[in-house]
Design a protein around this motif. Structure first.
Motif, short mmCIF file in Angstrom:
data_model
loop_
_atom_site.label_atom_id
_atom_site.label_comp_id
_atom_site.label_asym_id
_atom_site.label_seq_id
_atom_site.Cartn_x
_atom_site.Cartn_y
_atom_site.Cartn_z
N GLY A 186 -53.92 64.59 -24.79
CA GLY A 186 -52.60 63.98 -24.66
C GLY A 186 -51.80 64.03 -25.95
O GLY A 186 -50.59 64.28 -25.94
N GLY A 223 -50.15 69.17 -21.56
CA GLY A 223 -49.98 67.94 -20.79
C GLY A 223 -50.77 67.96 -19.50
O GLY A 223 -51.35 66.95 -19.09
N LEU A 224 -50.82 69.11 -18.86
CA LEU A 224 -51.62 69.26 -17.64
C LEU A 224 -53.10 69.10 -17.94
O LEU A 224 -53.84 68.48 -17.18
N LEU A 248 -53.72 65.49 -18.26
CA LEU A 248 -53.74 64.82 -16.96
C LEU A 248 -55.05 65.07 -16.22
O LEU A 248 -55.61 64.17 -15.62
N TYR A 290 -58.20 63.03 -17.82
CA TYR A 290 -58.11 61.57 -17.90
C TYR A 290 -57.33 61.03 -19.09
O TYR A 290 -57.59 59.92 -19.53
N ALA A 293 -53.98 60.41 -18.98
CA ALA A 293 -52.75 60.41 -18.20
C ALA A 293 -51.57 59.75 -18.91
O ALA A 293 -50.44 60.15 -18.71
N GLY A 323 -50.41 62.33 -21.56
CA GLY A 323 -50.23 63.62 -20.90
C GLY A 323 -49.02 63.64 -19.97
O GLY A 323 -48.32 64.65 -19.88
N ALA A 324 -48.76 62.54 -19.29
CA ALA A 324 -47.61 62.48 -18.38
C ALA A 324 -46.30 62.56 -19.16
O ALA A 324 -45.36 63.26 -18.74
#
Length: 165
Positions: A106, A132-133, A136, A139, A141, A144-145
């Protein structure tokens, strides 16, 4: 007569989540504010310039998903790691777990997204979206989101502006 449950589901979730999850509501607001310029400039345009990037991200997602379930969650992998704790597979799994635990995926995604915003580069945006993917899928998120959305907005803006749409 009560309305069908699926017709009220989004409103029920929004009403229940709003007081309890202020962070999610703020994040939705930030995403909408960031997406507004792209939406305003892209009226009447197609998403055809983003097709290559979308296919690339779909392929990367499939590869990452296979890696996640092939190394982290497979019972055979767990059995092999128990049999040979000094083996290469165990080391890969331990390194991957450490990177996940320390939110490295992340943070890399956020750094690349910041670079993409600063440079306004489609290539840097695509790299940030891949990072970022990865965050995600593995874990991370929270960070990463943010990286995925920021990089996606920059990528969409650059690709659509370059195509003249």
């Amino acid at each position: 007569m009560w309305p069908r449950p699926w017709s009220l589901a989004p409103w029920g979730v929004l009403i229940r989540e709003t007081p309890a999850n202020l962070q999610a509501d703020l994040w939705i607001g930030v995403c909408l504010l960031l997406a507004y310029p792209l939406w305003r400039e892209g009226k009447g345009s197609t998403l055809r310039p983003l097709l290559g990037s979308g296919l690339t991200l779909a392929g990367v997602f499939a590869l990452l998903w296979a890696l996640r379930y092939g190394i982290l969650h497979a019972e055979l992998t767990t059995f092999l790691c128990v049999q040979d704790p000094a083996g290469l597979l165990y080391r890969i799994r331990a390194i991957l777990g450490g990177l996940m635990y320390h939110q490295v995926f992340g943070l890399i995604g956020l750094a690349l997204a910041g670079l993409a915003v600063w440079r306004r580069s489609a290539a840097a945006s695509l790299l940030a979206m891949v990072a970022g993917l990865t965050a995600l899928v593995f874990y991370n998120a929270g960070t990463g989101a943010i990286a995925f959305v920021l990089a996606g907005l920059i990528l969409g803006h650059r690709k659509l502006a370059a195509s003249g749409r």
